[in-house]
Design an enzyme around this catalytic site. Structure first.
Site, mmCIF file in Angstrom:
data_model
loop_
_atom_site.group_PDB
_atom_site.id
_atom_site.type_symbol
_atom_site.label_atom_id
_atom_site.label_comp_id
_atom_site.label_asym_id
_atom_site.label_seq_id
_atom_site.Cartn_x
_atom_site.Cartn_y
_atom_site.Cartn_z
ATOM 1 N N TYR A 149 46.370 -15.138 60.997
ATOM 2 C CA TYR A 149 47.179 -16.259 60.296
ATOM 3 C C TYR A 149 46.692 -17.782 60.748
ATOM 4 O O TYR A 149 46.299 -18.451 59.981
ATOM 5 C CB TYR A 149 48.821 -16.116 60.605
ATOM 6 C CG TYR A 149 49.558 -17.165 60.051
ATOM 7 C CD1 TYR A 149 49.655 -17.324 58.833
ATOM 8 C CD2 TYR A 149 50.029 -18.149 60.903
ATOM 9 C CE1 TYR A 149 50.638 -18.407 58.365
ATOM 10 C CE2 TYR A 149 50.564 -19.395 60.343
ATOM 11 C CZ TYR A 149 51.067 -19.347 59.329
ATOM 12 O OH TYR A 149 51.851 -20.295 58.887
ATOM 13 N N LYS A 153 44.652 -20.677 58.880
ATOM 14 C CA LYS A 153 44.960 -22.128 58.979
ATOM 15 C C LYS A 153 43.973 -23.081 59.565
ATOM 16 O O LYS A 153 43.854 -24.281 59.182
ATOM 17 C CB LYS A 153 46.307 -22.255 59.627
ATOM 18 C CG LYS A 153 47.553 -21.556 58.664
ATOM 19 C CD LYS A 153 47.857 -21.901 57.595
ATOM 20 C CE LYS A 153 48.946 -21.651 57.123
ATOM 21 N NZ LYS A 153 49.481 -22.098 55.664
HETATM 22 P P1 NAP Z 1 58.155 -18.699 52.580
HETATM 23 O O1 NAP Z 1 59.519 -18.964 52.561
HETATM 24 O O2 NAP Z 1 57.936 -17.376 52.723
HETATM 25 O O3 NAP Z 1 57.447 -19.173 51.072
HETATM 26 C C1 NAP Z 1 56.320 -19.166 50.788
HETATM 27 C C2 NAP Z 1 55.994 -19.538 49.231
HETATM 28 O O4 NAP Z 1 54.883 -19.067 48.748
HETATM 29 C C3 NAP Z 1 56.795 -18.325 48.475
HETATM 30 O O5 NAP Z 1 57.482 -18.894 47.379
HETATM 31 C C4 NAP Z 1 55.996 -17.332 47.919
HETATM 32 O O6 NAP Z 1 56.307 -16.603 46.734
HETATM 33 C C5 NAP Z 1 54.811 -18.132 47.685
HETATM 34 N N1 NAP Z 1 53.664 -17.334 47.557
HETATM 35 C C6 NAP Z 1 53.069 -16.674 48.589
HETATM 36 N N2 NAP Z 1 51.996 -15.773 47.965
HETATM 37 C C7 NAP Z 1 51.770 -16.204 46.903
HETATM 38 C C8 NAP Z 1 50.986 -15.912 45.931
HETATM 39 N N3 NAP Z 1 49.835 -15.152 46.109
HETATM 40 N N4 NAP Z 1 50.829 -16.828 44.611
HETATM 41 C C9 NAP Z 1 51.972 -17.618 44.476
HETATM 42 N N5 NAP Z 1 52.768 -17.912 45.271
HETATM 43 C C10 NAP Z 1 52.860 -17.361 46.615
HETATM 44 O O7 NAP Z 1 57.037 -19.444 53.450
HETATM 45 P P2 NAP Z 1 57.607 -21.108 54.135
HETATM 46 O O8 NAP Z 1 58.057 -20.880 55.582
HETATM 47 O O9 NAP Z 1 58.141 -21.861 52.971
HETATM 48 O O10 NAP Z 1 55.878 -21.531 54.140
HETATM 49 C C11 NAP Z 1 55.210 -22.208 53.310
HETATM 50 C C12 NAP Z 1 54.042 -22.847 54.068
HETATM 51 O O11 NAP Z 1 54.307 -23.447 55.183
HETATM 52 C C13 NAP Z 1 53.143 -21.633 54.203
HETATM 53 O O12 NAP Z 1 51.764 -22.158 54.011
HETATM 54 C C14 NAP Z 1 53.305 -21.373 55.551
HETATM 55 O O13 NAP Z 1 51.868 -20.602 56.290
HETATM 56 C C15 NAP Z 1 53.400 -22.726 56.088
HETATM 57 N N6 NAP Z 1 54.258 -22.884 57.544
HETATM 58 C C16 NAP Z 1 55.266 -21.919 57.719
HETATM 59 C C17 NAP Z 1 55.657 -22.522 58.822
HETATM 60 C C18 NAP Z 1 57.311 -21.661 59.027
HETATM 61 O O14 NAP Z 1 57.464 -21.884 60.311
HETATM 62 N N7 NAP Z 1 58.078 -21.395 58.197
HETATM 63 C C19 NAP Z 1 55.328 -23.027 59.824
HETATM 64 C C20 NAP Z 1 53.928 -23.518 59.840
HETATM 65 C C21 NAP Z 1 53.301 -23.437 58.461
HETATM 66 P P3 NAP Z 1 56.675 -15.105 46.763
HETATM 67 O O15 NAP Z 1 57.905 -14.865 47.824
HETATM 68 O O16 NAP Z 1 57.084 -14.920 45.447
HETATM 69 O O17 NAP Z 1 55.599 -14.241 47.118
#
Ligand code: NAP
Length: 244
Positions: A149, A153
């Protein structure tokens, strides 16, 4: 400071859940004609029910060609948020090839693919634009069980730098945000367990994880005309984690 996006068209990937969903909703609130792209149709349907003005596009970003076809339907985009991401954590010694392919396909290759198509259109239209790639604070730290992961990034951070370098002359601004933990579906997998959360929170000078709105606020600023000379940065949103 007032931010508004009236007359702009925005695309958010991974807008079905979590951070992306809130980014899309906020863009609509601030006046952008907004396209929400995600994988699960039921998430998009519920978003459309909540925010009827939003346009929804179902697409699995793992499919390079299908993604390009889908992007033909989104119209002329001025603001892009490459937010979609996935995480499967585990010890370096146990990582499988399929884990590496899956995370790099979505977290890195899709940013490249979507970024290339949308930037090409901005260049051809000579309109400029703004792009924010959602990276992670984990690129700045060693975080156990995050070998793949964090690597995806880190690749996004470098891609952001080179996109900024090459696209600036076309008046396309490109930045990344690097958040620490927010308790979305993704964040909860590891960090809802107090045994994991407590030592992580202890490392954060502000003493807590993020609220999703704190990530959304930073992204709105970077997309806006309040940030016209902010270009090529990787912005920590981490409550001071970098100071430790
Ligand atoms: P999340 O709740 O798991 O949401 C991720 C979204 O991306 C979901 O709607 C998912 O859809 C979509 N997605 C995943 N694979 C996909 C694909 N193949 N095609 C189209 N859509 C896809 O995650 P989040 O926490 O909101 O994360 C959003 C971003 O922030 C990510 O890039 C993550 O790495 C980054 N981030 C998150 C955190 C954290 O602590 N949450 C911290 C740092 C960075 P499905 O569920 O339908 O697959």
């Amino acid at each position: 400071m007032e931010i508004q996006f009236v007359g702009k068209r925005a695309l958010v990937t991974g807008a079905g859940k979590g951070i992306g969903r809130d980014i899309a909703k906020r863009l609509v609130e601030l006046g952008a004609d907004t396209v929400a792209l995600s994988r699960t149709q039921s998430d998009l349907d519920s978003l459309k029910a909540e925010v009827p003005a939003i346009k929804i596009v179902q697409c699995d970003l793992r499919d390079w060609d299908r993604t390009r076809e889908s992007l033909q339907t989104v119209g002329d985009i001025d603001l892009l948020v490459n937010n979609a991401g996935v995480s499967r954590i585990g010890p370096f010694l146990d990582v499988k090839e399929e884990d590496i392919d899956w995370m790099f396909d979505i977290n890195y290759k899709a940013v490249f693919n979507v970024g290339q198509v949308i930037s090409r259109s901005m260049v051809d239209r000579k309109t400029g634009g703004a792009i924010v790639n959602v990276s992670s604070a984990s690129t700045f730290h060693g975080l156990e069980d995050h070998a793949v992961y964090s690597s995806t990034k880190a690749a996004v951070d470098k891609l952001t730098h080179i996109m900024a370098l090459e696209l600036g002359k076309h008046k396309i601004r490109v930045n990344a945000v690097n958040p620490t933990v927010a308790l979305t579906d993704m964040g909860k997998v590891k960090w809802s367990d107090p045994i994991n959360a407590a030592p992580m929170i202890a490392r954060i000078p502000m003493g807590r994880f993020l609220d999703v709105s704190e990530i959304v606020n930073a992204i709105m600023f970077l997309l806006s005309d309040k940030a016209t000379m902010i270009h090529g940065i990787t912005l920590p949103i981490d409550g001071g984690l970098l100071t430790t």
